[in-house]
Design an enzyme around this catalytic site. Structure first.
Site, mmCIF file in Angstrom:
data_model
loop_
_atom_site.group_PDB
_atom_site.id
_atom_site.type_symbol
_atom_site.label_atom_id
_atom_site.label_comp_id
_atom_site.label_asym_id
_atom_site.label_seq_id
_atom_site.Cartn_x
_atom_site.Cartn_y
_atom_site.Cartn_z
ATOM 1 C CE LYS A 88 -3.597 -8.117 -10.500
ATOM 2 N NZ LYS A 88 -2.531 -7.462 -11.253
ATOM 3 N N GLY A 190 13.538 -3.865 -6.833
ATOM 4 C CA GLY A 190 13.333 -5.259 -7.225
ATOM 5 C C GLY A 190 13.522 -5.395 -8.721
ATOM 6 C CG ASN A 191 12.040 -8.875 -10.633
ATOM 7 O OD1 ASN A 191 13.176 -9.303 -10.506
ATOM 8 N ND2 ASN A 191 10.981 -9.548 -10.235
ATOM 9 C CB VAL A 192 10.065 -2.703 -12.070
ATOM 10 C CG1 VAL A 192 9.893 -1.436 -12.886
ATOM 11 C CG2 VAL A 192 9.076 -3.764 -12.526
HETATM 12 P P1 NAD Z 1 9.657 -6.995 -6.802
HETATM 13 O O1 NAD Z 1 8.973 -7.801 -5.781
HETATM 14 O O2 NAD Z 1 10.700 -7.608 -7.682
HETATM 15 O O3 NAD Z 1 10.360 -5.722 -6.096
HETATM 16 C C1 NAD Z 1 9.780 -4.976 -5.089
HETATM 17 C C2 NAD Z 1 10.917 -4.439 -4.232
HETATM 18 O O4 NAD Z 1 10.360 -3.534 -3.282
HETATM 19 C C3 NAD Z 1 11.651 -5.512 -3.452
HETATM 20 O O5 NAD Z 1 13.051 -5.356 -3.614
HETATM 21 C C4 NAD Z 1 11.214 -5.258 -2.003
HETATM 22 O O6 NAD Z 1 12.222 -5.604 -1.052
HETATM 23 C C5 NAD Z 1 10.971 -3.778 -2.035
HETATM 24 N N1 NAD Z 1 10.091 -3.274 -0.982
HETATM 25 C C6 NAD Z 1 9.001 -3.856 -0.435
HETATM 26 N N2 NAD Z 1 8.471 -3.051 0.517
HETATM 27 C C7 NAD Z 1 9.226 -1.936 0.538
HETATM 28 C C8 NAD Z 1 9.193 -0.734 1.291
HETATM 29 N N3 NAD Z 1 8.261 -0.525 2.223
HETATM 30 N N4 NAD Z 1 10.136 0.217 1.035
HETATM 31 C C9 NAD Z 1 11.099 0.006 0.114
HETATM 32 N N5 NAD Z 1 11.183 -1.118 -0.622
HETATM 33 C C10 NAD Z 1 10.266 -2.069 -0.408
HETATM 34 O O7 NAD Z 1 8.506 -6.330 -7.675
HETATM 35 P P2 NAD Z 1 8.618 -5.729 -9.138
HETATM 36 O O8 NAD Z 1 8.263 -6.784 -10.123
HETATM 37 O O9 NAD Z 1 9.909 -4.985 -9.284
HETATM 38 O O10 NAD Z 1 7.403 -4.693 -9.128
HETATM 39 C C11 NAD Z 1 7.500 -3.477 -8.409
HETATM 40 C C12 NAD Z 1 6.150 -2.788 -8.399
HETATM 41 O O11 NAD Z 1 5.739 -2.522 -9.746
HETATM 42 C C13 NAD Z 1 5.026 -3.644 -7.770
HETATM 43 O O12 NAD Z 1 4.140 -2.768 -7.117
HETATM 44 C C14 NAD Z 1 4.337 -4.258 -8.985
HETATM 45 O O13 NAD Z 1 2.978 -4.541 -8.714
HETATM 46 C C15 NAD Z 1 4.461 -3.134 -10.002
HETATM 47 N N6 NAD Z 1 4.441 -3.597 -11.382
HETATM 48 C C16 NAD Z 1 5.364 -4.482 -11.822
HETATM 49 C C17 NAD Z 1 5.331 -4.916 -13.144
HETATM 50 C C18 NAD Z 1 6.372 -5.889 -13.665
HETATM 51 O O14 NAD Z 1 6.495 -6.033 -14.889
HETATM 52 N N7 NAD Z 1 7.130 -6.552 -12.803
HETATM 53 C C19 NAD Z 1 4.368 -4.421 -14.035
HETATM 54 C C20 NAD Z 1 3.434 -3.480 -13.556
HETATM 55 C C21 NAD Z 1 3.481 -3.086 -12.224
#
Ligand code: NAD
Length: 362
Positions: A88, A190-192
């Site tokens: 990382k 968010g995205n996921v």
């Molecule tokens: P993202 O930034 O698109 O979405 C995160 C969402 O969480 C946002 O809408 C944000 O407003 C919200 N958020 C932040 N703090 C919050 C809180 N206290 N309470 C409620 N909502 C809150 O991120 P993502 O890409 O959707 O990823 C989500 C999680 O999954 C992250 O922890 C990321 O590390 C993990 N992850 C993502 C991927 C991927 O493919 N994108 C892969 C593995 C792990």
């Protein structure tokens, strides 16, 4: 002098305690780059992990984050059956204003100097555009835009893996993996999170959602007929499944006593504040925890596919393995009466040990 040498000792002690192979500190005054690359283990292959850019309060905080996250990547790749090690990187700074092409290309040069021992990808605070700049200096980067040969956004694959992890847990707790009629709260849409909400709603699951972004919360609620919940109500909700898809460490001393969930399964990394303490507490409370690094491995699978040239079909097949891998973890956890996170660690560690033996005997 004595202060410096004890600081070095304590960093090296940390590396030994967590089993890291190498940490590289990158400093480029010309571009303002201050970064740390942590390589945890390369037994299975080159260390792959995202580059995160955050305004860490201290360098110690940045170092702790990169050490913890790189170790998780080793376990994620191992349990998913990928031939990758764990690594990382973190760039210290504000991703909204502290970034430039020159900084990213400088970082790319540091990666190039590692000659393939570390391969990076997008993470919190970095974008596919940043990966494009890094690619100008090194080929050891994935997650570049589809227009230049990448696999694009990994989130749909990640959401699919989380969905399958949820199914595997539902099968264990309710005797069938049919999801219709079950209830889930997705924290972070968010995205996921959004993709997960869609998959769940397609199966007629009752979905509650929470997000600090109010506008998005109401937009997603309308789009998928999901029910918005205030952030402070999430942990007391009477629903079957809690899916953390925002932040890590939300499963902790404060939240566990409030939980009525049967299952915790989401995409956020490092959901347990302490994997030993909180893994045990969940076991005692009979809450089934799907190890985060296993069920959110879709993103890593996407990167692996980009590296190896696998197409979408093979990517989906590898992602579908998450269902059986989750069932295997649950089986071991029950047989040994140990928390699922420790069962997952054991399976991942065993694969590394087995492959190390093969490599040393030829
Ligand atoms: P993202 O930034 O698109 O979405 C995160 C969402 O969480 C946002 O809408 C944000 O407003 C919200 N958020 C932040 N703090 C919050 C809180 N206290 N309470 C409620 N909502 C809150 O991120 P993502 O890409 O959707 O990823 C989500 C999680 O999954 C992250 O922890 C990321 O590390 C993990 N992850 C993502 C991927 C991927 O493919 N994108 C892969 C593995 C792990």
């Amino acid at each position: 002098m004595s202060g410096n040498s004890s600081a070095v000792t304590s960093i090296l002690d940390q590396l030994s305690a967590l089993g890291h192979k190498k940490v590289v500190f990158c400093n480029d005054p010309d571009t303002g780059l201050k970064a740390i690359i942590a390589i945890h283990d390369t037994t299975l292959g080159p260390a792959l992990g995202g580059t995160r850019m955050l305004s860490y309060a201290t360098e110690t905080e940045a170092l702790e984050d990169v050490l913890r996250l790189s170790r998780s990547m080793t376990y994620k790749a191992a349990i998913t059956g990928l031939n990758l090690g764990g690594g990382k990187a973190v760039i210290i700074g504000d991703s909204r204003k502290g970034k430039s092409e020159a900084m990213m290309r400088s970082f790319g040069r540091f990666i190039q100097n590692l000659n393939g021992e570390f391969i990076t990808a997008e993470d919190v605070g970095t974008t596919t555009k940043d990966m494009e700049y890094i690619r100008m200096e090194t080929k050891y980067v994935t997650g570049v835009p589809e227009s230049i040969g990448g696999m694009g956004d990994p989130s749909p694959t990640t959401a699919k893996g989380v969905f399958l992890g949820i199914k595997a847990c539902v099968k264990e707790v309710f005797g069938t993996d049919m999801l219709a009629g079950r209830s889930v709260v997705v924290q972070g849409i968010g995205n996921v999170g959004e993709q997960l909400v869609e998959l769940l709603r397609n199966e007629n699951v009752e979905v509650f959602i929470s997000d600090i972004n109010e506008e998005r919360l109401h937009h997603i609620a309308r789009k998928y007929k999901a029910k918005p919940v205030e952030a402070n109500k999430v942990f007391g909700l009477d629903v079957d499944i809690y899916a953390p898809c925002a932040l890590g460490a939300t499963v902790n001393d404060v939240t566990i006593p409030r939980m009525k969930f049967a299952i915790i399964a989401g995409s956020a990394n490092n959901q347990l504040a302490d994997e030993h303490v909180h893994g045990k507490l969940l076991l005692e409370k009979n809450i089934l925890f799907a190890p985060d690094y296993l069920i959110n491995a879709g993103g890593l699978i996407n990167c692996y596919s980009e590296l190896t040239g696998f197409g979408r079909k093979r990517t989906m097949q590898l992602t579908e393995n998450i269902y059986q891998a989750t069932r295997n973890v649950i089986k071991l956890s029950k047989a040994e009466n140990i928390p699922t996170i420790l069962a997952a660690n054991r399976i991942a560690e065993q694969r590394i040990i087995d492959i190390k033996k093969i490599k040393s005997s030829f």
